[in-house]
Scaffold this motif. Structure first.
Motif, PDB file in Angstrom:
ATOM      1  N   GLU A 208       0.841  -1.200   0.000  1.00 42.32           N
ATOM      2  CA  GLU A 208       0.000   0.000   0.000  1.00 42.32           C
ATOM      3  C   GLU A 208       0.877   1.250   0.000  1.00 42.32           C
ATOM      4  O   GLU A 208       1.761   1.386   0.848  1.00 42.32           O
ATOM      5  N   ASN A 209       0.607   2.163  -0.946  1.00 38.47           N
ATOM      6  CA  ASN A 209       1.379   3.415  -0.972  1.00 38.47           C
ATOM      7  C   ASN A 209       0.553   4.646  -0.617  1.00 38.47           C
ATOM      8  O   ASN A 209       1.058   5.762  -0.655  1.00 38.47           O
ATOM      9  N   ARG A 210      -0.742   4.453  -0.309  1.00 40.48           N
ATOM     10  CA  ARG A 210      -1.649   5.544   0.053  1.00 40.48           C
ATOM     11  C   ARG A 210      -1.611   6.668  -0.986  1.00 40.48           C
ATOM     12  O   ARG A 210      -1.650   7.849  -0.663  1.00 40.48           O
ATOM     13  N   ASP A 211      -1.508   6.264  -2.252  1.00 45.67           N
ATOM     14  CA  ASP A 211      -1.525   7.184  -3.395  1.00 45.67           C
ATOM     15  C   ASP A 211      -0.315   8.110  -3.442  1.00 45.67           C
ATOM     16  O   ASP A 211      -0.330   9.107  -4.165  1.00 45.67           O
ATOM     17  N   LYS A 212       0.729   7.803  -2.703  1.00 49.04           N
ATOM     18  CA  LYS A 212       1.891   8.681  -2.624  1.00 49.04           C
ATOM     19  C   LYS A 212       3.016   8.169  -3.521  1.00 49.04           C
ATOM     20  O   LYS A 212       3.441   7.015  -3.403  1.00 49.04           O
ATOM     21  N   ALA A 213       3.534   9.048  -4.379  1.00 50.77           N
ATOM     22  CA  ALA A 213       4.633   8.672  -5.269  1.00 50.77           C
ATOM     23  C   ALA A 213       5.891   8.331  -4.489  1.00 50.77           C
ATOM     24  O   ALA A 213       6.618   7.398  -4.842  1.00 50.77           O
ATOM     25  N   GLU A 214       6.164   9.077  -3.411  1.00 52.33           N
ATOM     26  CA  GLU A 214       7.359   8.814  -2.627  1.00 52.33           C
ATOM     27  C   GLU A 214       7.299   7.455  -1.940  1.00 52.33           C
ATOM     28  O   GLU A 214       8.331   6.784  -1.783  1.00 52.33           O
ATOM     29  N   TYR A 217       8.016   4.877  -4.568  1.00 51.94           N
ATOM     30  CA  TYR A 217       9.467   4.890  -4.820  1.00 51.94           C
ATOM     31  C   TYR A 217      10.190   3.981  -3.826  1.00 51.94           C
ATOM     32  O   TYR A 217      11.004   3.131  -4.215  1.00 51.94           O
ATOM     33  N   SER A 218       9.892   4.133  -2.545  1.00 53.63           N
ATOM     34  CA  SER A 218      10.543   3.330  -1.508  1.00 53.63           C
ATOM     35  C   SER A 218      10.175   1.863  -1.615  1.00 53.63           C
ATOM     36  O   SER A 218      11.017   0.968  -1.439  1.00 53.63           O
ATOM     37  N   ILE A 219       8.906   1.596  -1.901  1.00 54.88           N
ATOM     38  CA  ILE A 219       8.449   0.210  -2.022  1.00 54.88           C
ATOM     39  C   ILE A 219       9.183  -0.494  -3.162  1.00 54.88           C
ATOM     40  O   ILE A 219       9.611  -1.647  -3.026  1.00 54.88           O
ATOM     41  N   VAL A 220       9.336   0.192  -4.291  1.00 53.84           N
ATOM     42  CA  VAL A 220      10.024  -0.418  -5.438  1.00 53.84           C
ATOM     43  C   VAL A 220      11.482  -0.675  -5.113  1.00 53.84           C
ATOM     44  O   VAL A 220      12.045  -1.721  -5.487  1.00 53.84           O
ATOM     45  N   GLY A 242       6.297   7.590  -9.129  1.00 52.87           N
ATOM     46  CA  GLY A 242       7.284   7.295  -8.101  1.00 52.87           C
ATOM     47  C   GLY A 242       7.943   5.954  -8.341  1.00 52.87           C
ATOM     48  O   GLY A 242       9.161   5.793  -8.173  1.00 52.87           O
ATOM     49  N   ALA A 243       7.147   4.981  -8.760  1.00 49.75           N
ATOM     50  CA  ALA A 243       7.688   3.659  -9.090  1.00 49.75           C
ATOM     51  C   ALA A 243       8.599   3.748 -10.310  1.00 49.75           C
ATOM     52  O   ALA A 243       9.662   3.114 -10.357  1.00 49.75           O
ATOM     53  N   ALA A 244       8.193   4.548 -11.308  1.00 52.34           N
ATOM     54  CA  ALA A 244       9.001   4.701 -12.517  1.00 52.34           C
ATOM     55  C   ALA A 244      10.335   5.373 -12.205  1.00 52.34           C
ATOM     56  O   ALA A 244      11.382   4.992 -12.750  1.00 52.34           O
TER      57      ALA A 244
END
Length: 323
Positions: A208-214, A217-220, A242-244
């Protein structure tokens, strides 16, 4: 759960057939619903939406365009920011405030279960409600919902992923909010398609990223470290860019691709360079504009949509398609 009959919002039959040609010609690009007549008194519409990532920019622009357009018909659309944390409580509080301020109608993005009660209360008080983008799974008395068939969109993404991954490898999954009906349906549509048609694809997550790009980014970064053989990443909601960016910063461009939703500038910037391999749009400007004008037509002229669920189709952008 109520039965839903899907019809296309892009078809002129939705409202343009009801409106004089001159009114239809004044519509901004991307809008499909025209006002049917001018009101004798000002009609005030509360437009309740969130602001936690770039997806909401065209939603805000659609509400603003509807306000500018409806000024000519004695209508007013007030954009009301529900904040940057998506919760059912924020929706309930927003609708309650709109009722206190005696708005004639409400357009809202309810997203979660737990919001149907306040929508029903509004309608029972004589304030019609149109929902857009995403709503909970529980039925409500809203006039109509305008949005994408989330599960079908997920299946479309699943088919695309299966082809890109050639039916095998590891797919990382990042959803927006656990408990958000639309996000879950998008994820279910994809995973069910892959289970049935590409069982060789192994799922990593979901997270879950709660719609946050940052957060994406960390999850990826963590996902790629733990899974050096990762092949693709699927982001069901906000923050795909953020993932990209993580893929680019990790030097994985061309090895790991990101697929997600929404043609925002932040997302599309990664399509030509290859980090973002697929983006499915959901026409947020159209949803915001059409929902506002449809509600105005209902209040002023008694307009009743042919269905209580109006489907908005998007298009899948890839590097090859360019749009």
């Amino acid at each position: 759960m109520q039965m839903k009959k899907w019809i296309g919002a892009g078809a002129a039959a939705l409202a343009l057939a009801l409106a004089p040609a001159a009114m239809a010609q004044d519509l901004p690009k991307g809008a499909t619903v025209a006002a049917t007549q001018k009101s004798d008194k000002e009609v005030r519409i509360a437009f309740l939406s969130f602001q936690n990532n770039p997806f909401w920019v065209p939603v805000t622009e659609g509400a603003g365009a509807a306000n500018d357009y409806l000024k000519n018909f004695n209508g007013k659309v007030d954009f009301i920011d529900l904040g940057d944390d998506l919760t059912a409580e924020a929706v309930v509080a927003g609708v309650e405030a709109a009722l206190v301020q005696n708005y004639d109608g409400i357009v809202v993005v309810p997203i979660f279960d737990g919001t149907a009660r306040i929508i029903n209360e509004a309608v029972d008080e004589g304030v019609p409600v149109v929902t857009i983008i995403a709503e909970g799974s529980q039925p409500s008395k809203r006039l109509a919902f305008i949005g994408q068939d989330a599960k079908a969109a997920g299946a479309q993404i699943g088919e695309f992923i299966a082809g890109k991954m050639q039916g095998k490898g590891k797919l990382g999954v990042i959803t927006g909010y656990f408990g958000a009906t639309q996000h879950q349906a998008r994820m279910d549509g994809t995973l069910e398609y892959l289970k049935a048609n590409a069982p060789g694809i192994q799922i990593v997550g979901p997270f879950e990223n709660r719609d946050k790009a940052e957060a994406a980014y960390s999850i990826v970064q963590d996902m790629a470290t733990a899974n050096p053989d990762l092949g693709m990443i699927y982001v069901t909601a906000g923050g795909p860019f953020g993932a990209a960016k993580a893929v680019k910063d990790l030097g994985l461009t061309g090895k790991v691709g990101v697929v997600g939703f929404d043609h925002t500038p932040e997302n599309t910037a990664y399509v030509p360079s290859g980090e973002m391999v697929g983006l499915l749009d959901q026409a947020p400007f159209q949803q915001a504009f059409d929902g506002s004008v449809m509600l105005f037509n209902h209040i002023v002229a008694g307009y009743q949509p042919e269905s209580d669920v109006i489907k908005v189709d998007g298009n899948l952008m890839t590097k090859e398609s360019g749009s």
